[in-house]
Design an enzyme around this catalytic site. Structure first.
Site, short mmCIF file in Angstrom:
data_model
loop_
_atom_site.label_atom_id
_atom_site.label_comp_id
_atom_site.label_asym_id
_atom_site.label_seq_id
_atom_site.Cartn_x
_atom_site.Cartn_y
_atom_site.Cartn_z
N CYS A 95 -15.04 48.22 47.16
CA CYS A 95 -14.52 48.19 45.80
C CYS A 95 -15.41 48.92 44.83
O CYS A 95 -15.23 50.10 44.65
CB CYS A 95 -14.13 46.81 45.32
SG CYS A 95 -12.35 46.72 45.30
N ARG A 105 -11.08 46.43 39.60
CA ARG A 105 -10.70 46.89 40.93
C ARG A 105 -10.30 45.73 41.85
O ARG A 105 -9.70 45.94 42.89
CB ARG A 105 -11.87 47.64 41.58
CG ARG A 105 -12.16 49.00 40.96
CD ARG A 105 -13.49 49.53 41.43
NE ARG A 105 -13.64 50.94 41.12
CZ ARG A 105 -13.63 51.92 42.04
NH1 ARG A 105 -13.48 51.62 43.31
NH2 ARG A 105 -13.77 53.17 41.69
N TRP A 141 -14.15 43.93 48.33
CA TRP A 141 -12.81 43.48 48.70
C TRP A 141 -12.79 43.43 50.22
O TRP A 141 -12.99 44.44 50.88
CB TRP A 141 -11.73 44.45 48.19
CG TRP A 141 -10.36 44.01 48.57
CD1 TRP A 141 -9.68 44.33 49.70
CD2 TRP A 141 -9.50 43.14 47.82
NE1 TRP A 141 -8.46 43.71 49.72
CE2 TRP A 141 -8.33 42.99 48.58
CE3 TRP A 141 -9.63 42.48 46.61
CZ2 TRP A 141 -7.27 42.19 48.14
CZ3 TRP A 141 -8.58 41.70 46.17
CH2 TRP A 141 -7.40 41.56 46.93
N ASN A 158 -18.04 51.41 50.25
CA ASN A 158 -16.60 51.36 50.01
C ASN A 158 -15.92 52.10 51.14
O ASN A 158 -16.37 53.19 51.52
CB ASN A 158 -16.23 52.05 48.69
CG ASN A 158 -16.51 51.18 47.50
OD1 ASN A 158 -16.84 50.02 47.62
ND2 ASN A 158 -16.39 51.75 46.31
N GLY A 159 -14.82 51.56 51.66
CA GLY A 159 -14.08 52.30 52.67
C GLY A 159 -13.89 51.51 53.95
O GLY A 159 -14.19 50.32 54.03
N GLU A 164 11.66 61.65 47.09
CA GLU A 164 10.50 61.38 46.26
C GLU A 164 9.90 62.67 45.70
O GLU A 164 9.49 62.72 44.54
CB GLU A 164 9.45 60.61 47.08
CG GLU A 164 8.14 60.33 46.35
CD GLU A 164 8.28 59.45 45.13
OE1 GLU A 164 7.28 59.29 44.41
OE2 GLU A 164 9.37 58.90 44.88
N LYS A 187 9.60 63.34 41.69
CA LYS A 187 8.33 63.63 41.02
C LYS A 187 8.42 64.92 40.21
O LYS A 187 7.93 65.01 39.08
CB LYS A 187 7.19 63.75 42.04
CG LYS A 187 6.68 62.43 42.55
CD LYS A 187 5.94 61.68 41.46
CE LYS A 187 5.91 60.20 41.77
NZ LYS A 187 7.19 59.51 41.58
N GLU A 213 10.66 64.47 37.12
CA GLU A 213 10.07 63.52 36.17
C GLU A 213 9.05 64.18 35.24
O GLU A 213 9.04 63.93 34.04
CB GLU A 213 9.35 62.39 36.92
CG GLU A 213 10.21 61.25 37.37
CD GLU A 213 9.37 60.16 38.02
OE1 GLU A 213 9.57 58.99 37.66
OE2 GLU A 213 8.53 60.47 38.89
N HIS A 257 26.79 70.60 54.61
CA HIS A 257 27.89 69.85 54.03
C HIS A 257 27.93 69.97 52.51
O HIS A 257 28.48 69.09 51.83
CB HIS A 257 27.80 68.37 54.44
CG HIS A 257 27.94 68.16 55.91
ND1 HIS A 257 29.16 68.10 56.55
CD2 HIS A 257 27.00 68.04 56.89
CE1 HIS A 257 28.98 67.93 57.84
NE2 HIS A 257 27.67 67.89 58.07
N LYS A 292 6.68 53.35 31.72
CA LYS A 292 6.06 52.91 32.96
C LYS A 292 6.78 51.70 33.54
O LYS A 292 6.95 51.59 34.74
CB LYS A 292 4.58 52.55 32.70
CG LYS A 292 3.80 52.19 33.96
CD LYS A 292 3.69 53.36 34.91
CE LYS A 292 2.89 53.02 36.14
NZ LYS A 292 2.95 54.09 37.15
#
Length: 607
Positions: A2, A27, A75, A99-100, A479, A483, A486, A502, A602
């Site tokens: 984290c 986080r 975390w 982290n990771g 998607e 994007k 948007e 078609h 949002k």
């Protein structure tokens, strides 16, 4: 994983380490700890399970007296939340925070145990400390020992390391997870982002992929992945919190695209047990007894649900319906109590999704939510909450929340398949390993940004763009188109490539870019055939594939983008980054307001 902070200071660093960790609480974390080098040259640790307040209580009883130190909010990934699994971890001369996820930690641990090394935690992080200390015992100097260790690690990570005997220095490294260097007056800092070092300096350098570093009172020595000394630009940041949080990026959306390896690590860690290689879905649901799953969602969450449908039906042989929440209840669908409704919403407040959820609950269906906001209305009204754990998403166009949602659905598909007897323990372990490797592959895909930015120059001139894909890539085509429209305001449509003849093929001309998503999978030959059909009619094809697909792609594409090869289980996660980056760079070149596109909000809290 984290939050990370490291300080080479001129005075005691305990309070500043804690101050930084408090700034990183957003986080999410389940334990915290600090370590420092004493005046006698010893490295000492203070750790606590729970919130930073618990760590402060430990420090009040037993202060950390040190001018060089590191801190971490954890975390849990490998190993349950506990003091012994909390960071920092120590092995011999090495103490570090991380982290990771280290994908090959189990193999490395077995190798080190065979060398007589004893482990005191369940974490993958301790493997790094043990391996580096082993390199030191072999006679390597600290920087060389760090590099030798990095070369053995598979995964995405950021590290801050103390080495006994290197009393005035901290070592660091990054691959897939961010790490910044902060420059002070006779002091130096490491942080997981600019927010971590923000209280102490506004002069920062952002380490690039594969970099490792040594900081001391005199400055920073930075090396690239090949071990060559390099210079990274030192930037002066405004002190305003919003600017610091955006870090080295022009927009929040760009930062959130780059956040995805770390965000997906956090998500995946919550839904798999890395020690047993099992998918662990909270809620004690009887997947074997379920008749079907009904997913209700809007926008990007709806598209994530479509990807989930492919995976759950293929792996678990469990019927899944995915519907746009705003239409769902108005068609009065036939519902049965033996089904599970999953409401998907980043905010947890989407009005149409909430209404669809309530409609299903009224029919006696069990309910679950895949949300980012665990205290939201949707989260409060379901039987089971499956958080996506990706952290705050500021950009209106969803990126890291999308890949986090898909990550949860992949874990759900694995767990359901095992519960329904469709896969055995060995296959479950293989699929979990594949999922754990996704963050590293996403980071590699983000590395295509320069090439994608160049493509964006041409796409930005278009009035219309088509996206095509097969299988789960047909959902990702939707998607990609969403994007682009948007944030760049270019008209774009996504289609299942089999539908090309078609109708949509009538739109193909030499002015319309065609984006084809085609990893080398079971659908590749058909996708390549669609590519040939398009090019025969003058279509300008951008072919986004993987290494093997690039070898077999038909000649004639305007551009071939080669993403990392991946198992079909996680291919949509890996291929998401290129389409997000393409939309982003097209919008930037058109001068659009990337983070706050016109007419969009949002969270859509009205129907």
């Amino acid at each position: 994983m984290c939050g990370i902070i490291g300080i080479v200071g001129k005075s005691d660093v305990q309070n500043r380490l804690v101050e930084s960790l408090l700034r990183l609480e957003y986080r999410g974390y389940d334990s915290a700890g600090v370590a420092g080098v004493t005046a006698q040259g010893q490295v000492v640790r203070r750790r606590a399970q729970g919130k930073i307040r618990a760590l402060q209580d430990v420090l009040m009883a037993d202060p950390l007296v040190a001018q060089v130190g590191i801190g971490h909010t954890r975390w849990a990934t490998h190993g349950a939340p506990s003091e012994r699994n909390a960071h920092p971890h120590t092995a011999g001369r090495v103490t570090l925070v991380h982290n990771g996820i280290i994908e090959n930690f189990a193999e490395l641990r077995r190798e080190l145990e065979a060398q007589g090394r004893t482990f005191s935690s369940e974490t993958d992080t301790e493997v790094i400390a043990q391996l580096m200390d082993w390199q030191l015992e072999a006679g390597l100097v600290p920087l060389a020992a760090l590099k030798a260790t990095l070369d053995r690690l598979t995964g995405a990570f950021a590290l801050a390391v103390l080495v006994a005997g290197e009393d005035g220095a901290i070592l660091g490294a990054r691959r897939g997870s961010p790490l910044v260097v902060g420059y002070g007056e006779g002091e130096m800092f490491l942080g997981s982002d600019a927010l971590a070092v923000g209280p102490f300096t506004s002069r920062v350098a952002y380490l690039e992929e594969g970099d490792y570093v040594r900081i001391d009172h005199d400055g920073a020595q930075i090396f690239d992945d090949d071990g060559a000394a390099v210079t990274r630009e030192v930037k002066q940041l405004a002190r305003a919190a919003a600017l610091v949080e955006r870090g080295n990026y022009r927009h929040f959306m760009e930062k959130e695209i780059h956040d995805q390896p770390e965000g997906c690590q956090r998500t995946i860690a919550a839904y798999v047990d890395t020690l047993t290689s099992q998918a662990t879905i909270p809620g004690e649901l009887d997947f074997a007894g379920l008749e079907r799953i009904q997913i209700v969602a809007c926008g990007t969450s709806y598209i994530a649900g479509m990807i989930g449908r492919y995976l759950i039906e293929q792996l678990a042989d469990l019927p899944v319906d995915v519907e746009i929440a705003s239409e769902f209840r108005y068609r009065q669908p036939a519902l049965r109590p033996g089904a599970l409704v999953i409401a998907m919403s980043q905010s947890g407040e989407t009005a149409d999704t909430l209404a669809a959820l309530r409609y299903c609950k009224a029919a006696g269906m069990r309910s679950a939510a895949i949300v980012n906001a665990t205290e939201s209305t949707i989260a409060r009204e379901v039987d089971v909450v499956w958080p996506i754990h990706c952290g705050p998403e500021i950009g209106v166009a969803s990126t890291k929340a999308f890949t986090a949602q898909v990550s949860v659905l992949i874990a759900l598909a694995i767990a359901a398949a095992k519960a329904r007897g469709r896969i055995d323990g060995a296959e479950e372990a293989r699929l979990v390993k594949v999922l754990l490797g996704a963050p590293r592959l996403i980071a590699e895909a983000i590395g295509l940004e320069d090439a994608i930015s160049a493509i964006a120059t041409e796409i930005a001139k278009a009035k219309d763009v088509l996206y095509l894909g097969r299988g789960p890539m047909s959902a990702l085509a939707l998607e990609g188109a969403l994007k682009l429209k948007e944030i760049s305001y270019i008209h774009a449509e996504g289609y299942a490539a089999g539908e090309l003849k078609h109708g949509p093929i009538a739109l193909v001309d030499d002015q319309t870019p065609i984006i084809i998503l085609a990893p080398y999978d079971a659908w590749f030959e058909k996708s390549a055939s669609n590519m040939s059909e398009v090019m025969a009619r003058g279509g300008q094809v951008v072919f986004i594939t993987d290494t093997e697909g690039a070898k077999h792609a038909p000649a004639g594409a305007k551009v071939v983008v080669t993403a990392p090869s991946s198992d079909p289980l996680v291919a949509t996660l890996v291929m998401s980054a290129p389409i997000q980056l393409l939309a982003y760079h097209v919008a930037v070149q058109k001068g659009a307001d990337v983070d706050q596109p016109r007419n969009l909000a949002k969270s859509v809290t009205v129907e």
